[in-house]
Design a protein around this motif. Structure first.
Motif, PDB file in Angstrom:
ATOM      1  N   GLY A 280       0.809  -1.204   0.000  1.00 37.63           N
ATOM      2  CA  GLY A 280       0.000   0.000   0.000  1.00 37.63           C
ATOM      3  C   GLY A 280       0.847   1.261   0.000  1.00 37.63           C
ATOM      4  O   GLY A 280       1.869   1.333   0.681  1.00 37.63           O
ATOM      5  N   GLY A 281       0.428   2.260  -0.775  1.00 35.30           N
ATOM      6  CA  GLY A 281       1.166   3.506  -0.891  1.00 35.30           C
ATOM      7  C   GLY A 281       2.164   3.520  -2.021  1.00 35.30           C
ATOM      8  O   GLY A 281       2.686   4.585  -2.374  1.00 35.30           O
ATOM      9  N   SER A 282       2.480   2.362  -2.599  1.00 37.54           N
ATOM     10  CA  SER A 282       3.401   2.301  -3.735  1.00 37.54           C
ATOM     11  C   SER A 282       2.604   2.316  -5.031  1.00 37.54           C
ATOM     12  O   SER A 282       1.412   2.002  -5.054  1.00 37.54           O
ATOM     13  N   GLN A 283       3.273   2.650  -6.101  1.00 39.96           N
ATOM     14  CA  GLN A 283       2.621   2.663  -7.404  1.00 39.96           C
ATOM     15  C   GLN A 283       3.022   1.482  -8.279  1.00 39.96           C
ATOM     16  O   GLN A 283       2.516   1.338  -9.395  1.00 39.96           O
ATOM     17  N   ASP A 284       3.920   0.634  -7.744  1.00 43.29           N
ATOM     18  CA  ASP A 284       4.375  -0.510  -8.536  1.00 43.29           C
ATOM     19  C   ASP A 284       4.510  -1.777  -7.692  1.00 43.29           C
ATOM     20  O   ASP A 284       5.228  -2.696  -8.074  1.00 43.29           O
ATOM     21  N   ASN A 285       3.831  -1.806  -6.526  1.00 46.95           N
ATOM     22  CA  ASN A 285       3.867  -2.974  -5.651  1.00 46.95           C
ATOM     23  C   ASN A 285       5.281  -3.274  -5.156  1.00 46.95           C
ATOM     24  O   ASN A 285       5.643  -4.414  -4.913  1.00 46.95           O
ATOM     25  N   SER A 286       6.072  -2.211  -4.970  1.00 45.66           N
ATOM     26  CA  SER A 286       7.446  -2.355  -4.503  1.00 45.66           C
ATOM     27  C   SER A 286       7.618  -1.617  -3.188  1.00 45.66           C
ATOM     28  O   SER A 286       7.265  -0.434  -3.077  1.00 45.66           O
ATOM     29  N   LEU A 287       8.197  -2.287  -2.207  1.00 50.48           N
ATOM     30  CA  LEU A 287       8.461  -1.648  -0.928  1.00 50.48           C
ATOM     31  C   LEU A 287       9.487  -0.531  -1.077  1.00 50.48           C
ATOM     32  O   LEU A 287       9.409   0.493  -0.387  1.00 50.48           O
ATOM     33  N   LEU A 288      10.430  -0.690  -1.984  1.00 43.04           N
ATOM     34  CA  LEU A 288      11.425   0.349  -2.205  1.00 43.04           C
ATOM     35  C   LEU A 288      10.779   1.615  -2.757  1.00 43.04           C
ATOM     36  O   LEU A 288      11.183   2.730  -2.417  1.00 43.04           O
ATOM     37  N   ASN A 289       9.756   1.460  -3.604  1.00 40.81           N
ATOM     38  CA  ASN A 289       9.029   2.618  -4.108  1.00 40.81           C
ATOM     39  C   ASN A 289       8.332   3.352  -2.973  1.00 40.81           C
ATOM     40  O   ASN A 289       8.307   4.589  -2.922  1.00 40.81           O
ATOM     41  N   LEU A 290       7.780   2.607  -2.017  1.00 42.43           N
ATOM     42  CA  LEU A 290       7.131   3.218  -0.865  1.00 42.43           C
ATOM     43  C   LEU A 290       8.145   3.944   0.013  1.00 42.43           C
ATOM     44  O   LEU A 290       7.910   5.076   0.461  1.00 42.43           O
ATOM     45  N   ILE A 291       9.300   3.314   0.254  1.00 35.64           N
ATOM     46  CA  ILE A 291      10.310   3.885   1.139  1.00 35.64           C
ATOM     47  C   ILE A 291      10.884   5.177   0.575  1.00 35.64           C
ATOM     48  O   ILE A 291      10.984   6.194   1.276  1.00 35.64           O
ATOM     49  N   PHE A 292      11.256   5.159  -0.700  1.00 39.04           N
ATOM     50  CA  PHE A 292      11.958   6.308  -1.270  1.00 39.04           C
ATOM     51  C   PHE A 292      11.037   7.253  -2.038  1.00 39.04           C
ATOM     52  O   PHE A 292      11.451   8.359  -2.378  1.00 39.04           O
ATOM     53  N   GLY A 293       9.807   6.840  -2.276  1.00 36.74           N
ATOM     54  CA  GLY A 293       8.864   7.679  -2.993  1.00 36.74           C
ATOM     55  C   GLY A 293       7.861   8.323  -2.071  1.00 36.74           C
ATOM     56  O   GLY A 293       8.094   9.385  -1.487  1.00 36.74           O
ATOM     57  N   ALA A 620      -9.889  -2.854   0.393  1.00 33.09           N
ATOM     58  CA  ALA A 620      -9.727  -1.399   0.278  1.00 33.09           C
ATOM     59  C   ALA A 620      -9.134  -1.089  -1.086  1.00 33.09           C
ATOM     60  O   ALA A 620      -7.916  -1.076  -1.267  1.00 33.09           O
ATOM     61  N   ILE A 621      -9.985  -0.841  -2.060  1.00 38.26           N
ATOM     62  CA  ILE A 621      -9.537  -0.587  -3.422  1.00 38.26           C
ATOM     63  C   ILE A 621      -8.731   0.708  -3.458  1.00 38.26           C
ATOM     64  O   ILE A 621      -9.164   1.747  -2.974  1.00 38.26           O
ATOM     65  N   GLY A 622      -7.533   0.633  -4.012  1.00 42.79           N
ATOM     66  CA  GLY A 622      -6.696   1.822  -4.135  1.00 42.79           C
ATOM     67  C   GLY A 622      -5.946   2.211  -2.892  1.00 42.79           C
ATOM     68  O   GLY A 622      -5.287   3.254  -2.866  1.00 42.79           O
ATOM     69  N   GLY A 623      -6.041   1.405  -1.826  1.00 40.71           N
ATOM     70  CA  GLY A 623      -5.308   1.718  -0.612  1.00 40.71           C
ATOM     71  C   GLY A 623      -5.835   2.936   0.106  1.00 40.71           C
ATOM     72  O   GLY A 623      -7.009   3.303  -0.030  1.00 40.71           O
ATOM     73  N   PHE A 624      -4.961   3.605   0.883  1.00 40.23           N
ATOM     74  CA  PHE A 624      -5.410   4.702   1.746  1.00 40.23           C
ATOM     75  C   PHE A 624      -6.062   5.828   0.949  1.00 40.23           C
ATOM     76  O   PHE A 624      -7.164   6.280   1.260  1.00 40.23           O
ATOM     77  N   ASN A 625      -5.407   6.316  -0.084  1.00 41.75           N
ATOM     78  CA  ASN A 625      -5.939   7.430  -0.858  1.00 41.75           C
ATOM     79  C   ASN A 625      -6.889   7.010  -1.960  1.00 41.75           C
ATOM     80  O   ASN A 625      -7.519   7.866  -2.589  1.00 41.75           O
ATOM     81  N   GLY A 626      -6.982   5.708  -2.233  1.00 40.95           N
ATOM     82  CA  GLY A 626      -7.740   5.249  -3.387  1.00 40.95           C
ATOM     83  C   GLY A 626      -6.975   5.413  -4.675  1.00 40.95           C
ATOM     84  O   GLY A 626      -7.534   5.241  -5.766  1.00 40.95           O
ATOM     85  N   THR A 627      -5.675   5.742  -4.588  1.00 38.40           N
ATOM     86  CA  THR A 627      -4.879   6.025  -5.785  1.00 38.40           C
ATOM     87  C   THR A 627      -3.931   4.897  -6.170  1.00 38.40           C
ATOM     88  O   THR A 627      -3.323   4.957  -7.237  1.00 38.40           O
ATOM     89  N   ASP A 628      -3.747   3.910  -5.296  1.00 38.34           N
ATOM     90  CA  ASP A 628      -2.867   2.793  -5.652  1.00 38.34           C
ATOM     91  C   ASP A 628      -3.496   1.984  -6.785  1.00 38.34           C
ATOM     92  O   ASP A 628      -4.699   1.715  -6.758  1.00 38.34           O
ATOM     93  N   PRO A 629      -2.732   1.563  -7.766  1.00 33.23           N
ATOM     94  CA  PRO A 629      -3.281   0.791  -8.894  1.00 33.23           C
ATOM     95  C   PRO A 629      -3.540  -0.662  -8.514  1.00 33.23           C
ATOM     96  O   PRO A 629      -3.022  -1.598  -9.143  1.00 33.23           O
ATOM     97  N   ALA A 630      -4.312  -0.863  -7.462  1.00 28.44           N
ATOM     98  CA  ALA A 630      -4.574  -2.212  -6.964  1.00 28.44           C
ATOM     99  C   ALA A 630      -5.992  -2.274  -6.425  1.00 28.44           C
ATOM    100  O   ALA A 630      -6.386  -1.441  -5.610  1.00 28.44           O
ATOM    101  N   PRO A 631      -6.763  -3.263  -6.876  1.00 29.13           N
ATOM    102  CA  PRO A 631      -6.426  -4.170  -7.971  1.00 29.13           C
ATOM    103  C   PRO A 631      -6.666  -3.483  -9.307  1.00 29.13           C
ATOM    104  O   PRO A 631      -7.331  -2.447  -9.367  1.00 29.13           O
ATOM    105  N   SER A 632      -6.169  -4.071 -10.378  1.00 27.80           N
ATOM    106  CA  SER A 632      -6.539  -3.589 -11.706  1.00 27.80           C
ATOM    107  C   SER A 632      -7.974  -4.008 -11.984  1.00 27.80           C
ATOM    108  O   SER A 632      -8.539  -4.862 -11.283  1.00 27.80           O
TER     109      SER A 632
END
Length: 691
Positions: A280-293, A620-632
């Motif tokens: 959650g919070g990432s845009q590519d299902n990557s923890l590194l994207n969440l940490i540094f993005g 929870a479609i889209g995670g916290f903000n509803g903006t995560d691309p999950a699920p498609s």
């Protein structure tokens, strides 16, 4: 033992420690002496010291535990994740929002782990979730005391602990279920370990500090590392060992910190995406994207993919940036009461110790706490991305330590004119600034602002002329000065304790008129930055006058939403949890065991209320903000075809519902399934397609 004046106790003998266990090979009486020391304190302590410490911790416990259940689920987003982790060990490890492990929360899970274990022991309820946070607050006050007491008299340590306990944002966050409570505790203990390391150049204490910082990273990611520059530089300067050894020890500490913070990251990254929840919070299902993005550099620059975030260098959606941010209407009443005093006393402490030797402990203490304060405060002040006033709880221990150390340092040199002038200026500045903060809430505690300013200025004048005063009058001056310094934050803290808080962006203290009227400096545009915001949505929801775009009645429409009036009570919003009625809860619970998710809705806060009410997983479609691309859309269609999702609840809505996968899913549901209304909320039965 004869009692000594509060400020005039000699500094502690070193390297003796408060409550230090007996060394191996000691006499059989050593354990008895150690146990006695836990009750009586150090041998050199005056009789009042240990009772004062016990009283301080008792006050902190009372403030943080009093009527704790009044806030209910507090931040339902995290409470729902605790519910999931108390049911599923997989959800526990990954920090999943739901027990079916569709998506994680947008933070690392260490804070959830503590609450999860409590919920497993005592059941999922407000007290089992919030009590660990409160106890972490009491421990933070205690470790602030211990760290300052290590090198300073007990009066300094008591002032430091009291400053933390009476900081309004501390009372807020130690009674709430956000990750900040554990973060602050871990970093405070890490500071204590660093102090122990500096004393004798011991590697083991430096390794402990690095380990604690690593686990603080697992609590709130990169924010934990803001103290690292101060820790490393002060150790490099002041540790009483050779430069070569200091460098080698810091290398070991750095490696330890990487391991302590990276082991969980490595496991998550190496786990196939199909075998773990979406990050959650990432845009590519990557923890590194969440940490540094989203949770990293994006917080500084404002370029946060998937966020509701910042707008550039002149400010952000979360208020204008700049060195005065911590003093504005949104942040000031949370943390800044004694911040001017801390800065004045930091400069005084460094100036006084400027010519001392490399290993001077007084200077090292000011550099350690002051460096941590400076770096963290600058980041909070200049960050153009997501920043909330409650983040500033991280500053409370450093402010407390600097105020305690600096005030006692000056008091012990009060025979010198410069020390009295600086101390008087500190008292006057603190009282006047407290009056300014109190005047921002004109309906709160009428007359207190004038009283604080009057008492503080009077005490400052008396401090300058102290050599002319009788000893009894001097004691009265000290009492008046302390009262002027602490009356304002104490009043705000009591108000915070007596008020229930909920939602994603809580705020301490009473309403701040300037922030509510239109966002004000630092306020959330159209929503306010003061008391009105954390107490729930304004009447009628956000509507056209709220969040840019006007959820529910602006540029886009939510299938089954509430129309032009904003969110209804049942559906919640991306900042406030849903509050389902009994009929809707009964509907969702029907045949719940036959589905992986009993329902799906857009954004996690909307999902949280349903999940907590039913004790069943909600997608929870889209995670916290509803903006995560999950699920498609394709993934969601597959889940529905497989019979894994029973209902779609159409009254959720975060920033992501206008575009992206959340909008696609909402439109697809609206086109293919029949809508019904239950308790004012639109529900689609995904087992009953149209036509």
């Amino acid at each position: 033992m004869a009692s000594r004046p509060f400020f005039d106790d000699p500094p502690p003998a070193l390297p003796a420690a408060v409550g230090a266990p007996p060394r191996a090979g000691g006499s059989s009486a050593a354990p008895v002496r150690w146990a006695r020391s836990l009750v009586r304190g150090r041998e050199e302590d005056a009789a009042w010291v240990r009772p004062s410490l016990i009283g301080l911790l008792g006050v902190a416990a009372f403030l943080y535990l009093w009527d704790l259940g009044a806030s209910g689920w507090a931040n339902a987003f995290y409470s729902a994740a605790v519910q999931a982790g108390s049911t599923s060990w997989k959800a526990f490890f990954f920090g999943s929002f739901d027990s079916s492990n569709f998506i994680t929360v947008d933070k690392s899970p260490a804070a959830l782990w503590v609450m999860d274990l409590s919920a497993r022991l005592f059941g999922v309820n407000a007290w089992s979730i919030l009590a660990p946070q409160a106890l972490e607050g009491v421990a933070t006050v205690g470790f602030t005391y211990l760290t300052v007491r290590r090198w300073f008299p007990p009066g300094a340590a008591l002032i430091a602990g009291a400053t933390v306990a009476l900081t309004p944002v501390a009372a807020l966050m130690f009674r709430f279920d956000n990750p900040d409570a554990l973060l602050v505790l871990l970093l405070t203990i890490a500071t204590y370990a660093t102090v122990r390391a500096i004393e004798a150049g011991k590697t083991k204490w430096l390794v402990l500090a690095a380990t604690l910082v690593g686990f603080a990273f697992l609590t709130k990611m990169l924010q934990a590392f803001l103290v690292v520059p101060a820790f490393g530089l002060v150790y490099l300067l002041a540790a009483p060992v050779s430069l070569r050894r200091r460098i080698a020890q810091l290398g070991i500490a750095l490696a330890t910190m990487v391991v302590a913070s990276g082991w969980w990251v490595a496991i998550v990254q190496l786990t196939p995406a199909a075998d773990r929840p979406y990050i959650g919070g990432s845009q590519d299902n990557s923890l590194l994207n969440l940490i540094f993005g989203y949770n990293g550099l994006g917080r500084l620059t404002g370029n946060e993919s998937g966020s509701v975030g910042g707008t550039g260098t002149n400010g952000s959606m979360w208020g204008p940036t700049g060195l005065d941010r911590l003093f504005n209407v949104s942040f000031g009443g949370q943390i800044s009461w004694l911040l001017p005093a801390a800065l004045i006393l930091l400069i005084a402490g460094l100036g006084f110790t400027l010519t001392r030797g490399r290993t001077d402990r007084t200077r090292a203490a000011f550099l350690l706490w002051g460096g941590s304060l400076a770096v963290t405060a600058l980041v909070f002040s200049l960050a153009a991305g997501i920043i909330h006033p409650y983040y500033t709880v991280a500053l409370a221990p450093a402010i407390g330590a600097l105020v305690g150390m600096g005030s006692v340092l000056l008091w012990r040199r009060r025979s010198r004119t410069w020390a009295r002038l600086v101390l008087a200026g500190t008292v006057a500045t603190t009282s006047v600034w407290s009056a300014v903060l109190l005047e921002r809430s004109p309906g709160f505690a009428p007359g207190l602002a004038a009283a604080v300013a009057t008492l503080g200025i009077g005490a400052a004048i008396a401090i300058v002329g102290m050599p002319l005063l009788h000893r009894a009058v001097v004691a009265a001056v000290v009492a008046v000065g302390l009262a002027a310094a602490f009356a304002g934050p104490a009043a705000y803290t009591v108000d915070t304790v007596l008020t229930a808080h909920s939602g994603a962006i809580p705020s301490a203290g009473p309403s701040v008129t300037a922030a509510i009227s239109g966002g004000g400096p630092g306020g959330f545009p159209g929503l306010g930055g003061g008391r009105g915001f954390p107490r729930g949505l304004p009447p009628g929801g956000f509507g056209r006058g709220g969040f840019p775009g006007g959820f529910g009645g602006g540029a886009f429409r939510i299938p089954g939403g509430t129309g032009g009036g904003g969110f209804g009570r049942g559906g919640g919003s991306f900042l406030n949890a849903s509050a389902p009625g009994a009929a809707l809860v009964k509907l969702l619970e029907t045949n719940a065991a036959g589905y992986t998710w009993v329902a799906a809705t857009i954004d996690a806060n909307s999902a949280a209320g349903y999940q907590l009410a039913t004790d069943d997983p909600i997608m929870a479609i889209g995670g916290f903000n509803g903006t995560d691309p999950a699920p498609s859309l394709a993934q969601f269609e597959q889940y529905v075809a497989q019979g894994r999702v029973h209902y779609f609840i159409g009254s959720g809505g975060g920033p992501g519902i206008g575009t992206g996968t959340s909008a696609q899913i909402a439109q697809w549901v609206e086109q293919h399934f029949i809508a019904t209304t239950v308790d004012g909320v639109t529900v689609y039965d995904l087992t009953q397609a149209t036509g």
